[in-house]
Design a protein around this motif. Structure first.
Motif, PDB file in Angstrom:
ATOM      1  N   ARG A 294      84.507  10.605  26.841  1.00 19.94           N
ATOM      2  CA  ARG A 294      85.764   9.866  26.758  1.00 19.94           C
ATOM      3  C   ARG A 294      85.793   8.776  27.814  1.00 19.94           C
ATOM      4  N   MET A 295      84.921   7.811  27.634  1.00 21.17           N
ATOM      5  CA  MET A 295      84.891   6.702  28.574  1.00 21.17           C
ATOM      6  C   MET A 295      86.103   5.797  28.352  1.00 21.17           C
ATOM      7  N   THR A 296      86.435   5.011  29.358  1.00 18.82           N
ATOM      8  CA  THR A 296      87.565   4.102  29.247  1.00 18.82           C
ATOM      9  C   THR A 296      87.159   2.889  28.409  1.00 18.82           C
ATOM     10  N   PRO A 297      88.137   2.195  27.840  1.00 22.34           N
ATOM     11  CA  PRO A 297      87.798   1.027  27.028  1.00 22.34           C
ATOM     12  C   PRO A 297      87.005  -0.036  27.773  1.00 22.34           C
ATOM     13  N   ILE A 298      87.349  -0.297  29.040  1.00 22.16           N
ATOM     14  CA  ILE A 298      86.609  -1.332  29.765  1.00 22.16           C
ATOM     15  C   ILE A 298      85.172  -0.880  30.020  1.00 22.16           C
ATOM     16  N   GLN A 299      84.966   0.418  30.205  1.00 27.36           N
ATOM     17  CA  GLN A 299      83.606   0.922  30.336  1.00 27.36           C
ATOM     18  C   GLN A 299      82.843   0.730  29.030  1.00 27.36           C
ATOM     19  N   TRP A 300      83.511   0.972  27.922  1.00 28.59           N
ATOM     20  CA  TRP A 300      82.896   0.824  26.608  1.00 28.59           C
ATOM     21  C   TRP A 300      82.496  -0.631  26.355  1.00 28.59           C
ATOM     22  N   VAL A 301      83.398  -1.552  26.711  1.00 28.40           N
ATOM     23  CA  VAL A 301      83.183  -2.952  26.374  1.00 28.40           C
ATOM     24  C   VAL A 301      82.294  -3.669  27.384  1.00 28.40           C
ATOM     25  N   GLN A 302      82.492  -3.393  28.679  1.00 32.02           N
ATOM     26  CA  GLN A 302      81.876  -4.238  29.705  1.00 32.02           C
ATOM     27  C   GLN A 302      80.867  -3.539  30.609  1.00 32.02           C
ATOM     28  N   GLN A 303      80.934  -2.216  30.737  1.00 33.20           N
ATOM     29  CA  GLN A 303      80.156  -1.552  31.770  1.00 33.20           C
ATOM     30  C   GLN A 303      79.027  -0.681  31.240  1.00 33.20           C
ATOM     31  N   THR A 304      78.828  -0.666  29.937  1.00 31.11           N
ATOM     32  CA  THR A 304      77.776   0.183  29.355  1.00 31.11           C
ATOM     33  C   THR A 304      76.956  -0.616  28.351  1.00 31.11           C
ATOM     34  N   SER A 305      76.583  -1.803  28.761  1.00 33.65           N
ATOM     35  CA  SER A 305      75.748  -2.646  27.903  1.00 33.65           C
ATOM     36  C   SER A 305      74.528  -3.097  28.699  1.00 33.65           C
ATOM     37  N   GLY A 306      73.633  -3.718  28.028  1.00 32.36           N
ATOM     38  CA  GLY A 306      72.410  -4.169  28.677  1.00 32.36           C
ATOM     39  C   GLY A 306      71.234  -3.292  28.314  1.00 32.36           C
ATOM     40  N   ALA A 307      70.047  -3.855  28.424  1.00 38.03           N
ATOM     41  CA  ALA A 307      68.828  -3.173  27.981  1.00 38.03           C
ATOM     42  C   ALA A 307      68.571  -1.875  28.735  1.00 38.03           C
ATOM     43  N   ASP A 308      68.835  -1.869  30.042  1.00 41.64           N
ATOM     44  CA  ASP A 308      68.549  -0.669  30.835  1.00 41.64           C
ATOM     45  C   ASP A 308      69.411   0.501  30.380  1.00 41.64           C
ATOM     46  N   PHE A 309      70.731   0.257  30.225  1.00 44.34           N
ATOM     47  CA  PHE A 309      71.622   1.334  29.786  1.00 44.34           C
ATOM     48  C   PHE A 309      71.268   1.772  28.373  1.00 44.34           C
ATOM     49  N   GLU A 310      71.091   0.817  27.482  1.00 43.51           N
ATOM     50  CA  GLU A 310      70.882   1.146  26.079  1.00 43.51           C
ATOM     51  C   GLU A 310      69.535   1.822  25.835  1.00 43.51           C
ATOM     52  N   SER A 311      68.584   1.647  26.748  1.00 42.95           N
ATOM     53  CA  SER A 311      67.299   2.338  26.590  1.00 42.95           C
ATOM     54  C   SER A 311      67.414   3.817  26.918  1.00 42.95           C
ATOM     55  N   GLN A 312      68.409   4.168  27.744  1.00 41.55           N
ATOM     56  CA  GLN A 312      68.586   5.560  28.159  1.00 41.55           C
ATOM     57  C   GLN A 312      69.680   6.293  27.395  1.00 41.55           C
ATOM     58  N   PHE A 313      70.722   5.555  26.976  1.00 45.93           N
ATOM     59  CA  PHE A 313      71.907   6.198  26.431  1.00 45.93           C
ATOM     60  C   PHE A 313      72.296   5.606  25.082  1.00 45.93           C
ATOM     61  N   ALA A 314      72.830   6.466  24.223  1.00 46.47           N
ATOM     62  CA  ALA A 314      73.425   6.029  22.963  1.00 46.47           C
ATOM     63  C   ALA A 314      74.937   5.995  23.125  1.00 46.47           C
ATOM     64  N   LYS A 315      75.573   4.992  22.540  1.00 44.91           N
ATOM     65  CA  LYS A 315      77.029   4.858  22.590  1.00 44.91           C
ATOM     66  C   LYS A 315      77.596   4.999  21.181  1.00 44.91           C
ATOM     67  N   GLU A 316      78.755   5.666  21.088  1.00 40.50           N
ATOM     68  CA  GLU A 316      79.445   5.767  19.807  1.00 40.50           C
ATOM     69  C   GLU A 316      80.942   5.783  20.048  1.00 40.50           C
ATOM     70  N   SER A 317      81.691   5.125  19.158  1.00 43.13           N
ATOM     71  CA  SER A 317      83.139   5.293  19.142  1.00 43.13           C
ATOM     72  C   SER A 317      83.474   6.211  17.966  1.00 43.13           C
ATOM     73  N   TYR A 318      84.546   6.948  18.095  1.00 45.07           N
ATOM     74  CA  TYR A 318      84.885   7.939  17.077  1.00 45.07           C
ATOM     75  C   TYR A 318      86.381   8.188  17.080  1.00 45.07           C
ATOM     76  N   THR A 319      86.864   8.735  15.993  1.00 45.67           N
ATOM     77  CA  THR A 319      88.297   8.958  15.821  1.00 45.67           C
ATOM     78  C   THR A 319      88.582  10.434  15.645  1.00 45.67           C
ATOM     79  N   ILE A 320      89.548  10.909  16.384  1.00 44.32           N
ATOM     80  CA  ILE A 320      90.131  12.219  16.137  1.00 44.32           C
ATOM     81  C   ILE A 320      91.630  12.001  15.952  1.00 44.32           C
ATOM     82  N   PRO A 321      92.316  12.844  15.183  1.00 48.76           N
ATOM     83  CA  PRO A 321      93.747  12.615  14.944  1.00 48.76           C
ATOM     84  C   PRO A 321      94.547  12.853  16.225  1.00 48.76           C
ATOM     85  N   GLN A 322      94.921  11.784  16.891  1.00 49.03           N
ATOM     86  CA  GLN A 322      95.677  11.910  18.119  1.00 49.03           C
ATOM     87  C   GLN A 322      96.656  10.762  18.254  1.00 49.03           C
TER      88      GLN A 322
END
Length: 584
Positions: A294-322
């Motif tokens: 449950r990362m914050t939106p700014i982390q999702w948009v601005q702080q978890t991009s780039g080749a180094d991060f994406e080579s180690q981690f997968a990112k996904e957004s998802y919906t639960i009824p809330q």
């Protein structure tokens, strides 16, 4: 808070869950972070960061989403299990867990007969029996057990009868969700919580009778149950066993290799409590944790991009009824009039907040029903951001600045209220200055108080707040009784804003008895119109979640059921496993 309105939260208060789970059966393959398609294997650890610590691991008395996540997972089969879990193709409670099959239902829809699975054992080796189900139903209804949300959710349960492996759950009236509700009864080990058989002397009707409130034996049972050592050392029947709880730090689970169903893959799962979102992301990037759900939106948009991060981690957004909301306590003079509550909603720039704080990972909300739910009313438009109209409503009620000090007042009472929030929430850090500024422009003074989540949860249930913000998480098929019926306003129930509306109560009650989906939809649509008129909450937004996990994990499908992931299916190929004989 839970139930078919069991509940998660961005700030999480929880209702009794009705999302039951599937334990056993075929495991899917594919949907891997690296796009490969391998057969699951056992081994390795997973370290998950959670934004709040569990309050207790006794699911009858817990109000914490973290507790539910750790105990039941996403589908109701993790440490503990339900009678039936969700079939993830139909999203109905039809998948056998502790019960062998879907219950036999009487023609009058009042008796549900379950046949329990043979050969199931508690994690301490004791056999799971129908006595455990009977005990749990009784314990839930003891008035001195701190399980008010569950009692509201199971308010129609009238009796429980057992015979061998058969359990008959008898309700007082038909209800279109009874199959799901009864199938998600939290089941506790009788031999742990009631070794002397105290509740054997009482039938469920005895416990439900008014005389039970004066019974000293039940009072003593409740006090013991609420503080039982097993509340911090739970025993379940599921594919993971509880190992340890380090207060303020983490809870560790280990795979149950004696599980009655198909064993899980990961050897060990550690839930680490990291309340600060910045620290949670640092922990992920440094390798101290593997999954940040449950990362914050700014982390999702601005702080978890780039080749180094994406080579180690997968990112996904998802919906639960809330739904994220702000609750106004109508017992306070500021919020007693619905016109004031409407004004408060129109003073909050909700679309701006969605755009600037959530970066679009949300939409403005209009009711407690999720837009994806079949009973959502699409004809309700959200109140606009309209300070001019809001001021007119405030003055119509009599909230004006009589003494010229810049703060509105009425009958000698200043419109000065306290907003209760919890520590460690970046959303709160960003939201409260906006609210304070917008309200201050029209002569409303807002102060704030931050507390730990568990303290906030207690304060909310005890109605010790002026205003507060949380998230409810529900199922797509939900019953509003637990949160909105007037009966749920008592005894620390989930109706903590003391919402009382006779028409709303009638609609809730009629809808529960209505098996015709079209007629039931009409009732729920009118109910949502009443909520819109009364504004007991400002319905802020329907958030979308975002997470990241290490790419060595596979079979990582995210689900539309809280918390959004089923960790029993995750695995790591042997060549990529990090924890072999221990942390490397």
């Amino acid at each position: 808070m839970a139930c078919r309105f069991r509940t998660l939260m961005l700030l999480v208060v929880l209702l009794p869950l009705v999302l039951a789970g599937c334990g056993g059966g075929d495991r899917p393959v594919g949907n891997f972070a690296d796009g490969s398609d391998q057969e699951p294997v056992q081994g390795d650890w997973l370290i998950v960061s959670l934004s709040s610590e569990a309050d207790t691991m006794n699911q009858l008395i817990s109000s914490s989403q973290s507790s539910q996540t750790i105990f039941y997972g996403s589908l109701g089969s993790f440490v503990g299990e339900w009678l039936l879990g969700y079939d993830t193709e139909t999203w109905r409670s039809e998948k056998p867990l502790l019960a062998e099959s879907y219950p036999e239902i009487s023609d009058d829809n009042l008796t549900y007969t379950y046949t329990l699975r043979e050969g199931v054992r508690w994690h301490d080796g004791e056999s799971f029996t129908s006595d455990d189900v009977e005990f749990s139903a009784k314990a839930m209804m003891v008035p001195f057990v701190d399980a008010a949300p569950w009692r509201g959710y199971f308010s129609d349960l009238a009796n429980v009868e057992v015979e061998g492996r058969e359990v008959r759950l008898i309700v007082s009236q038909p209800f279109w969700l009874n199959d799901s509700i009864l199938s998600s009864l939290p089941i506790l080990p009788k031999h742990i919580y009631d070794p002397e058989g105290v509740l054997d002397a009482f039938s469920l009707p005895d416990i439900l009778s008014p005389a039970a409130r004066d019974n000293e034996t039940l009072r003593e049972f409740g006090a013991t149950f609420n503080s039982h050592p097993a509340n911090r050392q739970p025993i379940g029947t599921g594919p993971y066993r509880f190992e340890s709880w380090e207060s303020g730090s983490q809870i560790t689970l280990v795979r149950n290799d004696d599980y009655w169903g198909e064993p899980a893959n990961l050897e060990r799962i550690v839930f680490r409590f990291i309340t600060d979102s910045t620290a949670a992301l640092i922990s992920l990037k440094s390798g101290d944790t593997d999954f940040y759900p449950r990362m914050t939106p700014i982390q999702w948009v601005q702080q978890t991009s780039g080749a180094d991060f994406e080579s180690q981690f997968a990112k996904e957004s998802y919906t639960i009824p809330q739904i994220n909301f702000i609750a106004w306590n109508p017992m306070r003079p500021f919020f007693a009039d619905r016109r004031v509550r409407r004004a408060m909603t129109m003073l909050i720039p909700r679309q701006q907040i969605v755009d600037s704080l959530r970066f679009g990972l949300a939409e403005v909300a209009v009711s407690s029903f999720n837009p994806s739910a079949p009973d959502f009313n699409p004809n309700i438009d959200p109140y606009p951001y309209d300070p001019e109209r809001a001021v007119a409503l405030l003055e119509e009620v009599g909230w004006t600045d009589h003494d010229g000090d810049g703060i509105r007042d009425k009958d000698g009472v200043k419109f000065s209220f306290e907003f209760l929030g919890y520590t460690g929430s970046q959303y709160m850090e960003q939201l409260l200055p906006i609210l304070r500024d917008e309200l201050g422009k029209v002569g409303i003074e807002m102060t704030e108080r931050r507390v730990e989540f568990n303290i906030m949860s207690d304060s909310t249930r005890d109605k010790r707040f002026d205003a507060m913000s949380m998230n409810w998480v529900s199922d797509l098929l939900s019953d509003p009784r637990q949160i909105w019926h007037s009966s749920s306003a008592e005894n620390r129930g989930s109706n903590f804003v003391s919402f009382r509306n006779p028409e709303a109560d009638r609609l809730i009650e009629e809808a529960r008895l209505e098996f015709d989906p079209e007629r039931r939809r009409e009732l729920y649509w009118r109910f949502q119109e009443i909520l819109h008129e009364e504004q007991p909450y400002t319905f802020m937004m329907y958030p979308r979640e975002a997470g990241a996990y290490h790419r060595r994990f596979q079979n990582t499908e995210l689900l539309p059921a809280r918390p959004g992931y089923d960790l029993t299916t995750w695995f790591v190929p042997v060549a990529s496993q990090r924890y072999v004989a221990g942390p490397q």
